[in-house]
Every structure is written in C-alpha cells, then in structure tokens.
Design a protein around this motif. Structure first.
Motif, PDB file in Angstrom:
ATOM      1  N   UNK A 192       0.896  -1.111  -0.006  1.00 21.86           N
ATOM      2  CA  UNK A 192       0.112   0.087   0.115  1.00 21.86           C
ATOM      3  C   UNK A 192       0.829   1.343   0.054  1.00 21.86           C
ATOM      4  N   UNK A 193       2.007   1.227   0.863  1.00 24.08           N
ATOM      5  CA  UNK A 193       2.564   2.252   1.096  1.00 24.08           C
ATOM      6  C   UNK A 193       3.382   2.683  -0.186  1.00 24.08           C
ATOM      7  N   UNK A 194       3.903   1.515  -1.127  1.00 22.57           N
ATOM      8  CA  UNK A 194       4.679   1.536  -2.159  1.00 22.57           C
ATOM      9  C   UNK A 194       3.776   2.273  -3.233  1.00 22.57           C
ATOM     10  N   UNK A 195       2.436   1.670  -3.116  1.00 26.80           N
ATOM     11  CA  UNK A 195       1.494   2.283  -4.321  1.00 26.80           C
ATOM     12  C   UNK A 195       1.433   3.670  -4.101  1.00 26.80           C
ATOM     13  N   UNK A 196       1.164   4.079  -2.824  1.00 24.24           N
ATOM     14  CA  UNK A 196       1.122   5.692  -2.635  1.00 24.24           C
ATOM     15  C   UNK A 196       2.440   6.397  -3.102  1.00 24.24           C
ATOM     16  N   UNK A 197       3.493   6.151  -2.743  1.00 26.98           N
ATOM     17  CA  UNK A 197       4.793   6.604  -2.696  1.00 26.98           C
ATOM     18  C   UNK A 197       4.985   6.627  -4.285  1.00 26.98           C
ATOM     19  N   UNK A 198       4.801   5.904  -5.141  1.00 25.13           N
ATOM     20  CA  UNK A 198       5.096   5.793  -6.640  1.00 25.13           C
ATOM     21  C   UNK A 198       3.779   5.901  -7.513  1.00 25.13           C
ATOM     22  N   UNK A 199       2.801   6.201  -6.865  1.00 26.80           N
ATOM     23  CA  UNK A 199       1.449   6.465  -7.469  1.00 26.80           C
ATOM     24  C   UNK A 199       1.149   5.337  -8.528  1.00 26.80           C
ATOM     25  N   UNK A 200       1.336   4.316  -7.805  1.00 26.25           N
ATOM     26  CA  UNK A 200       1.043   2.945  -9.067  1.00 26.25           C
ATOM     27  C   UNK A 200      -0.587   2.706  -8.546  1.00 26.25           C
ATOM     28  N   UNK A 201      -0.804   1.783  -9.598  1.00 28.96           N
ATOM     29  CA  UNK A 201      -2.202   0.982  -9.415  1.00 28.96           C
ATOM     30  C   UNK A 201      -2.002  -0.338  -9.068  1.00 28.96           C
ATOM     31  N   UNK A 202      -3.157  -0.712  -8.346  1.00 30.40           N
ATOM     32  CA  UNK A 202      -3.163  -2.340  -8.302  1.00 30.40           C
ATOM     33  C   UNK A 202      -4.190  -2.999  -8.897  1.00 30.40           C
ATOM     34  N   UNK A 203      -3.975  -4.233  -9.336  1.00 32.49           N
ATOM     35  CA  UNK A 203      -5.153  -4.920 -10.115  1.00 32.49           C
ATOM     36  C   UNK A 203      -6.062  -5.270  -8.998  1.00 32.49           C
ATOM     37  N   UNK A 204      -7.102  -6.058  -9.155  1.00 30.20           N
ATOM     38  CA  UNK A 204      -8.094  -6.432  -8.130  1.00 30.20           C
ATOM     39  C   UNK A 204      -7.389  -7.544  -7.194  1.00 30.20           C
ATOM     40  N   UNK A 205      -6.423  -8.231  -7.559  1.00 34.79           N
ATOM     41  CA  UNK A 205      -5.820  -8.989  -6.703  1.00 34.79           C
ATOM     42  C   UNK A 205      -4.769  -8.338  -5.867  1.00 34.79           C
ATOM     43  N   UNK A 206      -4.662  -6.952  -5.800  1.00 39.67           N
ATOM     44  CA  UNK A 206      -3.570  -6.302  -5.135  1.00 39.67           C
ATOM     45  C   UNK A 206      -2.196  -6.245  -5.469  1.00 39.67           C
ATOM     46  N   UNK A 207      -1.919  -6.915  -6.818  1.00 37.49           N
ATOM     47  CA  UNK A 207      -0.542  -7.188  -6.949  1.00 37.49           C
ATOM     48  C   UNK A 207      -0.446  -5.788  -7.862  1.00 37.49           C
ATOM     49  N   UNK A 208       0.734  -5.049  -8.177  1.00 35.45           N
ATOM     50  CA  UNK A 208       0.731  -3.906  -8.964  1.00 35.45           C
ATOM     51  C   UNK A 208       0.436  -4.087 -10.220  1.00 35.45           C
ATOM     52  N   UNK A 209      -0.018  -3.096 -10.920  1.00 35.18           N
ATOM     53  CA  UNK A 209      -0.821  -3.179 -12.068  1.00 35.18           C
ATOM     54  C   UNK A 209       0.093  -2.598 -13.403  1.00 35.18           C
ATOM     55  N   UNK A 210       0.513  -3.682 -14.267  1.00 31.41           N
ATOM     56  CA  UNK A 210       1.505  -3.071 -15.275  1.00 31.41           C
ATOM     57  C   UNK A 210       0.524  -2.178 -16.350  1.00 31.41           C
ATOM     58  N   UNK A 211       1.321  -1.495 -17.046  1.00 30.40           N
ATOM     59  CA  UNK A 211       0.773  -0.409 -17.970  1.00 30.40           C
ATOM     60  C   UNK A 211      -0.149  -1.167 -18.877  1.00 30.40           C
ATOM     61  N   UNK A 212       0.104  -2.294 -19.594  1.00 28.04           N
ATOM     62  CA  UNK A 212      -0.465  -2.948 -20.343  1.00 28.04           C
ATOM     63  C   UNK A 212      -0.169  -4.576 -20.342  1.00 28.04           C
ATOM     64  N   UNK A 213      -1.183  -5.338 -20.242  1.00 32.04           N
ATOM     65  CA  UNK A 213      -0.842  -6.722 -19.952  1.00 32.04           C
ATOM     66  C   UNK A 213      -0.009  -7.464 -21.095  1.00 32.04           C
ATOM     67  N   UNK A 214      -0.337  -6.951 -22.270  1.00 29.00           N
ATOM     68  CA  UNK A 214       0.588  -7.682 -23.502  1.00 29.00           C
ATOM     69  C   UNK A 214       1.719  -6.858 -23.865  1.00 29.00           C
ATOM     70  N   UNK A 215       1.403  -5.411 -24.049  1.00 25.20           N
ATOM     71  CA  UNK A 215       2.293  -4.482 -24.714  1.00 25.20           C
ATOM     72  C   UNK A 215       3.241  -3.894 -24.000  1.00 25.20           C
ATOM     73  N   UNK A 216       2.981  -3.607 -22.757  1.00 26.53           N
ATOM     74  CA  UNK A 216       3.838  -3.078 -21.677  1.00 26.53           C
ATOM     75  C   UNK A 216       3.827  -3.730 -20.248  1.00 26.53           C
ATOM     76  N   UNK A 217       4.271  -5.140 -20.348  1.00 33.00           N
ATOM     77  CA  UNK A 217       3.941  -5.817 -19.242  1.00 33.00           C
ATOM     78  C   UNK A 217       5.086  -5.412 -17.939  1.00 33.00           C
TER      79      UNK A 217
END
Lengths: 143, 585, 328
Positions: free
Chosen positions: B437-462
């Motif tokens: 959570x803390x890292x999500x906030x620090x780096x302005x990342x998003x998480x997918x539904x399972x709470x792992x960090x979300x990549x920009x694009x699942x196929x083209x920018x994994x």
C-alpha cells in the motif's frame, strides 16, 4: 413535423480507455445498435466539463451520455469518481432547467463490454424516443 | 611477565593471569563447572583445585580465580589436589545427582558414588551461580538470585514468582552447565528468541546461507543489548572487532532517473485455514519450511525428518492452499504445482516414503514441466484429484493411529477418502508483499483487483507502470516462477537502462497546461490530480503542471473554475466545436 | 468645446447601481464638471421625448443598469443605443442578467400567479393580474409587456463595455469614466475588471491547505466562520474561484463568502456549470450513496451557482412548453 418519426440526437462523451474501446469492440464484433449516439472521445470521463453537457442541449441534443471506466478501474485512477460526483450534482439541478432526469445518463462501460455498450445505446435511445424531443431552441433569442 | 612452573614445565605468562588460563596455554586441562570465560570467576564448585608451591609453602587453591605469582610452582594433578577434587565431586554428587557434567567429572576422577546423603535424586543445580552472574553481569536484568542459606540455598526469582525484570532471554539456561534451568513461556510473556523455521534463532545472524553479502546483522528487536543496554558478548568475543552496537539504520537519499520495483511476495499464512491444523500439528509444514528442511545447508542438512527425528513413511502434499479459493485468493499462484512436484521428487529420492499429491488441476505449463510431471507419475507418486477438507489426528482405525489423517474427496473416483500420513506439506500460494500500500502511494502505482501492482498493459507493456520511468519485476506484479521472474527482471532492467541511457523520455502529447496569465492561484486543481503533477508556485501565485508527471486525463481542466487550465489536443474550444459539429445535422 | 454628453438609465434592477454612482462621493463633482448629464431618470427630470429629439450618436456614453424583462425597457435601450456612441452595461443585471434573471427558472404565468395570487400577504379574490391593455371608463390603458424570459443587456442591443458587480465598486466606475473621458479605451466588448478569479486577490488564499478537499458542506449560518480562513476550506460554498476579481473583496472582508456577482472570467462560458464542476470535484467522497448525501446538503444548487448569471448561462432559462421559441 409531428408525423415524421422522431430520431433522438444523443451526444456521448466516451473515455478513451474503457468506453470508447468498448464501443470499438461492439463495432468490430459486428454488433448492431441504434445509430443515434454521436460520440465525442475524451481521454477520461473526468474531462467532461458540465459546460459540455449544457452546450450539447443548447445545440439541440435530446440526451447526453457520459461513459467511463468502472469505479476502481480508471486509467487515471479516479477521474471517473470526479465524473460521478459532477453527475450527481447535475442531477440535483437539471430539472430547474427543464431537463428531464432521463436525459442525462452516466454509465460504466469497460473495454471488454461491447455488449453493454450496445445495450446502453439501444436502451438510452428508446428512452429518449419515448420522452420526445428536447426543444433546444426554446428559451431566448440571439446566439 | 611472570615466571612459573606448571607440572614441571616452565613458562612465562603475563602478570595477572589466573592459574586456569596459564594451564590452558600449556594445554593442561583442569576440570571446571562454575567457570565461564566470559564471566568473572566465582570459585563456587571448587572442582578446579590445584596444589601450588610458593617458596617453601604448599597450599591448595582454586585455579579459576588464583593469580599466578613469580616463581610459583603449580601441580594440577598432585595427590593432594586430586583428593580435594574427589571430595568436592562427592559433595556435588550428593547435591545434584542428576547433573550430567558432575557425573562425567566423577567418572574421570574415578569416583563411583557419594558417601553423603542424597536429598533429591532429580536435582541438577550445583549452585555454581553461573545463571545469577549471567543475569546480572551479561544481561543486566538481575531477575534471579540465590535465596535461603545453607542446605536450603537455591536460585530463584523473588518469592518464586515470575519476575517482571525477566526479559525472557533464556541466557541463564544457556549458561547453565547442568541444564538445571528451563525457560517456559508464562503468561504469554515474550520469549525473545523465538524459534525460526525448524531451528533456533539468534539475535545476531546471517539471514540465510545464500545471503549476499554474506554478513551477519543484529536483530535489534531480539538483541539483549537493545533491551537492557548490557550484554555486548558478541562484541567481546569478536576478535576482528567487527561488531558495533552503536551503528544505526541510515536513510540514504538517491537521485535516480528510473526505478524498478521488485518488492516480491509473501507466502499465504497457512494458519488462516484452521482445518489444515498448521500450528497445531508439528508435522504439518508449509512449503517454505519444507524447502528449508531439504536444503543441504539447512538445520537437518537436507534430511527429511519428522518432529521426533524419524524418517516419514508417508507424506501428503496439499496444493492450492490459499489459492484458487473464493475464501482467500481467487487467482492461481502458478508456482505451487511445480514446486509440489519437486518436493515429491526429492522425498522419493531421499526416503522410502509414499508420497500423495492432492491437487485441483495439474498446471504444468512451462518448458519441460509436463515431462517432469510424467516422470513423477512413473516414480510412483500418488496423485489424488480433489480439495482436502481437513487434516486431523483423530484415528478411526488402528492404521491411522499416531498419523495425520487427510480427508479428501477423490473426484476422479467419486468417493471421500481418508489418507493417513506422517507429514503433510501445505503448498501455500503467493500474496502481495507487506507494505505494498505504502509503495503504491509513494510511486502513484495502481493495483489490479488481486492487489498486485498493475502493469501499464498486460501484453504490450508488461514491465512498465502508468508512471513513466517506473518498472515492475517479479512477483510484485503477480505470481510467477523463477524463469518468468528472471525474464521479466531482465526486461525491466533493460527498459530502465534504455531510458537512463537516452537520458530523456518522450511525453504523451496530451497533457494539461495552466495559463500563467489567467491562473488565479486558487489551487483547487492540486488535490484533483492523482499523479501529483500540479504544484503551487508561491512566488508567482499560480499553480503549475509538471508535464513529466501529467498523464493528460484532463480532470483538472474540466474543474478549473477560471478556465486557466487547458488540455492539449482536447481544449475546450475543440470539444465545443465538436459538439456544435456533430449536432449541426 | 462642449462637454461630452452622458446618460444613465435603469431597467430591471434594484436601484443599487444608481447608488453606486452616488457612491463616487466627491468624485461625482469632478464627473459633473467634466460631462453634461443629459438623461438620468432616477435623479433628474428628463422625458423620453427629450432623447428622441436628440440627433443619433449625440450622447458620448450611456450607462445602463438592470436586466431587460419588459417591452418598455427594450424600447428604451434600443432608443439609447441609437443616440449613443458607447453603451456600458453597468452592474451585474445588465452584464449577466443578475438576480432578476433568476426569474428564468419560471415563466410569466407562474410568476404572476405567485406574485399576485398566492403570496401569503396578497388579498386578490378576483385573481386580477397585470394586463397589457385594459379599458377603464371607455378609455384604453396600457402597460408594457412582461416577458417570459429575462435578458441581459447585450442580448437586446449591442454593448461596448461591461462594468461588473452588484453594484460596481466606485474605483472601477471611476476608472471606467476616466478611460472614456481620456479616450484610452480597451477593445470593444471588454469587461472592465481584471480577467482572473477572485482567489488572485483574496487574502484568505494563503490559508488554503496543500490539497483542498471537503467532506461536507456547510452554510454560513451553521458554523462560526473563521474570519481568516478560506471559506471552501471551511466547507462553505464560496463562488470566488469561479468569479472575476476586481470587486475589492467587500463580502470576504465582511466574513461572507463570494456569491459570484462579477460573473465568470472570459475563458468560462457558464459560471454556474464551471463552479458546479470544481465543487463536485473537491468533495472527497467516492461512495455513490455518500456522494448523494453530501450533494443533498447543498441547498438550492441552481440558485446558488447561477445567482447572478442565469440569463448568461448556456441554458439561459428553464425549458417550458409555455415558452415558445424566442418568445418574450
């Protein structure tokens, strides 16, 4: 005029990442839907300025659709929440302008929901068709 | 320097040396019980009696605390010294008949039994005071002391009650030469040396044998020094003087151009599935614990053992613990099938045990994995398709006695089975790591539904994230095995390097801009930006957009109450012209 | 050389703008010295025919305050336009429609019904409402037509400059008069006040937190207002961010939030919609039900956001079957 079948003019503000892509999917999947939606692509439903909505009605729209990513799925994290809040506040005053509740609609359509796009499009068009035209020319001269 | 003679051998030692240490230098052994090199000598047990001669005078002294003098002659095994030791050991045998070291020394001295009255045949304490001295001199807690006098003398806490001063370090038990002290966890009092996986722990240790760099660290939470300010024994014994308790954690600020996030995963907590008895049954292990056991540098040297030291005759491996389960995590953790197969293979290789795999679906998707699965089928590993409902120790038949019984619906046979095993291994799934959570906030990342960090694009920018210049590697992005992790880490590293090498990155053209002339500095846009791209310039009294951070959603533009903000390519005029255009017919 | 001729006229307004002229205090003497006031119904006795008799473009500048809601007002402003070189829309009502413009949420019939029939203090058992023509003792009496819709001045005639404010502050009025007398005129159509929002000048702007979000909305009477702190930061609706500056923050200094009388900045078309947008955006609530709860605490959002600018808004008025196209 009255004998002619009323074809609603509906303006749709679709977010680039979910709903616009969802509309694309509906198209590439060969889904047929009512041709009444006139789409304007914006990057995010959070870009939809309430001015645009009123402008659309002023210019002759009979209904306005705003479509964005599902809550929590916004490409920009929370733009769709801002759209939701503005939408809820517009709902509070649109009747003061004589705009019926059904004429402004917010929907969450994801990039994979081509079928939902089709359904919303058809359903919204039917709702507006039943409601009749929103005579945008009423209400003042000039401009 | 002082000149002395021990058992006829002449030697020179430094002034102030005790007889015991001087003898040690000449490899002459003097038996001891109450002596410990890290503590002040106490001469309580009087087993180290030696005879000395200074001038014309002969006398008996304790070697541990008598300092040598010039010209001293020492006889460690003289008849007189031995006689004294024998007498003393007989007294100790009566005092603490159950103490093993006493028995050993008695045997060495040829004493078979004591002539004195034995009060308690189970007594182990020889009243050497090592524990008391440890608690006072080393730990600094002063929780125990001698109480009573004469025959009733013993070591105790005040009034025999659990002491508030005791920090539960168990150093007294560690120093006790006769194992007379045991430490119990009373009232859930914190025991600072809690057991690590399958073995004892220490407050100064190397994290794992494969650690890089291979350097020990001090675990501040468990170190006695950080509790009482005393101890520092490790500092005393480290000849290289490498230990420094005053060092502190440092926060180092680095300016970097790109960042790779590789915060990994944490294993699913098997205690969340009470039906599997993890924590209740000693022979129910998590995959990580078993991994440690079969490690050649692990506590058992790679041997597979039950809690009582026996080799298991049967082992059950339960797949999908915490994965593919609506109650916990719906996703597949991807690695469990294959590591479970590896376990089965190792068990087959190292023991004669029967191995049962309980699986939902066998997912051997990687290169060579399917072949490995077939190999195991040939090795005679049992595969039972079904989710295990519980592991219990309630035996219904004589064969089940003393075993763990795994209850499972065998969906291929269509019946509920009870499989008795000696050991059960829970193949726990992968979950997002602590602090995500803390890292999500620090780096302005998003998480997918399972709470792992979300990549920009699942196929083209994994390996990219929505934030430019921040990349993901490994299981922080989602469960994956080692080959996938290595591949993704390589990709993240090269993406980061490519960007760093170029020294600049391309921005999306769709960004927001604030017109300086029109902005009133009302700052309302600042809170709206999820990327913290807008900041207030106090000097100019305006808000400014950092184009490198702006992602171009236009939320601020739609909200700007004075119309000073605009979005490139999606300006108000453009959208309004579009509205007019599409409604003109 | 004769002094430039100046005219003042009022339409649908409260008279406050006339006060604003008087508020010039001793400066009014300088004005009177420099110009020749040819028409000022509220203060001096001139008749319509006096204006009609003047040659076209003979008046240097006419200041018109008030919105247009009667046929007579329309006739008069059209006449004055013909006779004047410059027309300045004076005050919020002429500039934006102003408070009288809020009538655009209704139509003539509902307004007459309320004003002449259903207010508690009205006794009108015969239900008499104003008529444009009525015959009394064989003689026909007429009244101006009461329009369904209220207009701002430039929706009726061409306007050269706008002096915003309810009422315009004396310094802005004086600056405008000086500019006209000295011939230092900005481009036609300029609003004679800085094109930035009120926060630019507001002393309370410094007290804003780094990220201003609110969880609930309060009305001024519901809390003890901090006299130093930004109203929005206190959860009180203040139109300042969406309102042009130049007013001298008179309301703010009296510890009342801005109500928006200066209208939007040039870049904004619809002041109310824009303020709605920013207010909804900073409400830091994401749950749909919770959002609705907060929105319910905003009393009369339409009247609040469009208090001075309804006839200038994109929608201009409520769409009603009774109001036909372009009908007044």
């Amino acid at each position: 005029m009255s004998n002619e079948k009323f074809e609603p003019k509906i303006v749709g503000f679709l977010c680039n990442w979910c709903s616009y892509t969802g509309a694309d999917l509906a198209g590439t999947s060969r889904m047929t839907y009512q041709p009444n939606l006139r789409i304007i692509r914006v990057m995010c439903s959070g870009r939809v300025d309430p001015q645009f909505i009123f402008k659309a009605f002023k210019e002759g729209a009979d209904g306005v659709l705003i479509a964005g990513c599902h809550p929590g799925d916004c490409h920009y994290k929370e733009g769709n929440y801002k759209a939701l809040r503005r939408y809820k506040l517009i709902k509070k005053l649109q009747s003061e302008f004589g705009i019926e509740d059904e004429r402004i609609r917010l929907e969450w359509i994801s990039a994979s929901e081509g079928a939902k796009f089709q359904e919303v499009c058809n359903e919204f068009t039917e709702t507006i068709r039943k409601l009749g035209p929103f005579n945008s020319k009423k209400g003042g001269k000039n401009e | 320097m002082v000149k002395i003679k021990i058992n006829g051998k002449e030697t020179k030692v430094e002034k102030g040396t005790t007889i015991l240490k001087a003898a040690e230098k000449l490899d002459i052994k003097i038996p001891t019980l109450c002596y410990h090199p890290l503590l002040e000598p106490y001469s309580a047990c009087r087993i180290c009696m030696v005879e000395i001669k200074i001038g014309k005078r002969n006398e008996l002294v304790t070697a541990c605390n008598t300092v040598v003098e010039n010209g001293m002659e020492i006889f460690t095994d003289s008849e007189r010294a031995l006689k004294a030791r024998k007498m003393n050991i007989e007294l100790l045998m009566a005092r603490a008949p159950a103490a093993e070291p006493v028995k050993e020394i008695a045997k060495e001295l040829g004493v078979e039994k004591t002539r004195f009255e034995i009060k308690d045949p189970n007594e182990k304490c020889i009243l050497c005071g090592l524990c008391v001295r440890t608690c006072e001199q080393v730990v600094g807690a002063k929780a125990i002391s001698f109480i009573e006098r004469g025959a009733d003398r013993k070591v105790s806490t005040p009034f025999g009650e659990p002491s508030e001063d005791c920090i539960g370090c168990a150093a007294c038990a560690y120093f006790c030469p006769t194992e007379a002290i045991t430490v119990e966890d009373l009232d859930k009092r914190e025991v600072i040396h809690d057991e690590m996986i399958l073995g004892p722990n220490s407050a100064i240790r190397v994290p794992i044998r494969q650690a890089v760099p291979m350097v020990p660290f001090i675990d501040e939470e468990n170190c006695i020094h950080f509790k009482t300010g005393n101890c520092k024994l490790c500092e005393k014994v480290c000849e290289k003087e490498a230990i420094n308790h005053d060092m502190e954690d440092e926060e180092i600020e680095l300016e970097v151009g790109t960042i790779i996030i590789a915060t990994g995963f944490k294993g699913f907590d098997a205690k969340k599935v009470p039906a599997y008895g993890y924590g209740r049954f000693k022979n129910v292990l998590t995959a990580l614990e078993f991994e440690r056991m079969v490690n050649a540098s692990g506590p058992t040297g790679g041997q597979i053992r039950l809690a009582d030291g026996r080799e298991p005759e049967s082992v059950g491996i339960i797949h999908c613990v915490g994965s593919r389960d609506e109650n916990f995590n719906e996703y597949c953790s991807r690695v469990c099938c294959m590591y479970s197969l590896k376990f089965a293979h190792i068990i087959k290789e190292r023991t004669n045990a029967e191995v049962y795999n309980f699986y939902i679906d066998m997912r051997a998707f990687g290169k060579g994995y399917e072949e490995f699965y077939h190999k195991l089928l040939e090795e005679g590993v049992h595969f039972i398709r079904g989710r295990v409902s519980e592991i219990s120790d309630v035996a219904l038949t004589p064969e089940e006695e003393g075993k763990l019984i795994i209850r499972v619906e065998d969906t291929l046979v269509g019946t509920v089975r009870r499989i008795p095993v000696d050991m059960a291994i829970l193949s726990v799934g992968l979950e997002p790591n602590f602090g995500s959570d803390e890292i999500t906030r620090m780096f302005n990342l998003s998480c997918s539904q399972d709470a792992f960090f979300l990549e920009k694009h699942p196929k083209l920018a994994p390996v990219s994230t929505a934030a430019d210049g921040i990349f993901l590697a490994g299981t922080c992005q989602g469960p994956k095995d080692i080959p996938d992790t290595v591949a993704q880490a390589g990709a993240a590293a090269s993406e980061a390097l490519a960007l760093a090498d170029k020294g600049k990155f391309e921005l999306e053209p769709v960004t927001a801009e604030i017109n300086e002339e029109l902005c009133s500095g009302c700052q309302l846009c600042i809170a709206l930006c999820p990327f913290s791209a807008i900041s207030y310039n106090k000097e100019k009294d305006i808000s400014e957009v950092n184009e490198a951070l702006c992602k171009g959603c236009g939320t601020c533009v739609a909200a700007c109450p004075s119309g000073a903000a605009m979005q490139n390519h999606f300006r108000d005029e453009q959208i309004i012209a579009e509205i007019e255009g599409i409604l003109s017919v | 050389m004769s002094k430039p001729k100046v005219a003042f006229y009022w339409c649908a307004s409260c008279g406050g703008c006339e006060e604003a002229v008087v508020d010039l205090a001793e400066n009014i003497l300088k004005v009177v010295e420099a110009v020749d006031i040819v028409f000022w119904p509220v203060a001096l006795d001139f008749k319509r025919k006096d204006i009609e008799a003047m040659p076209d473009k003979s008046i240097a500048v006419t200041f018109i305050n008030g919105a247009i809601r009667l046929s007579e007002q329309e006739e008069m402003v059209k006449l004055l336009r013909k006779k004047s070189q410059l027309i300045v829309a004076f005050g919020s009502c002429a500039h934006l429609g102003g408070v009288p413009g809020l009538a655009n949420f209704w139509d003539r019939e509902s307004i007459f019904n309320r004003a002449y029939k259903t207010t508690p203090s009205t006794h009108n058992p015969e239900g008499i409402v104003p008529q444009e023509k009525v015959t009394v003792d064989g003689k026909e009496l007429t009244l101006p037509k009461f329009y369904n819709t209220v207009f701002r001045l430039d929706q009726i005639i061409d306007v050269d400059y706008y002096l915003p404010g309810c009422a315009p502050p004396p310094d802005l009025v004086m600056n405008a008069i000086n500019a006209i007398l000295e011939g230092k005129l900005p481009p036609k159509g300029t609003v004679l006040s800085p094109n930035k929002s009120l926060c630019d000048d507001c002393k309370r702007n410094e007290t804003k937190p780094e990220k201003l979000t609110i969880k609930e909305i309060k009305r001024p009477h519901e809390i003890m207002l901090d006299p130093e702190k930004c109203f929005l930061a206190q959860g009180v609706i203040c139109m300042g961010p969406a309102t042009r500056t130049g007013c001298g923050e008179r309301c703010i200094e009296a510890n009342m939030p801005c109500r928006g009388c200066f209208g939007p900045t040039d870049q904004v078309i619809d002041q109310g919609a824009k303020f709605l947008s920013v207010l909804a955006s900073i409400i830091d609530v994401n749950d749909e039900k919770e959002i609705e709860k907060v929105m319910d605490t905003i009393v009369d959002p339409a009247g609040t956001f469009y208090r001075f600018s309804l006839p200038s808004s994109l929608m201009r008025r409520k769409r009603m079957p009774s109001v036909a196209d372009n009908e007044k």
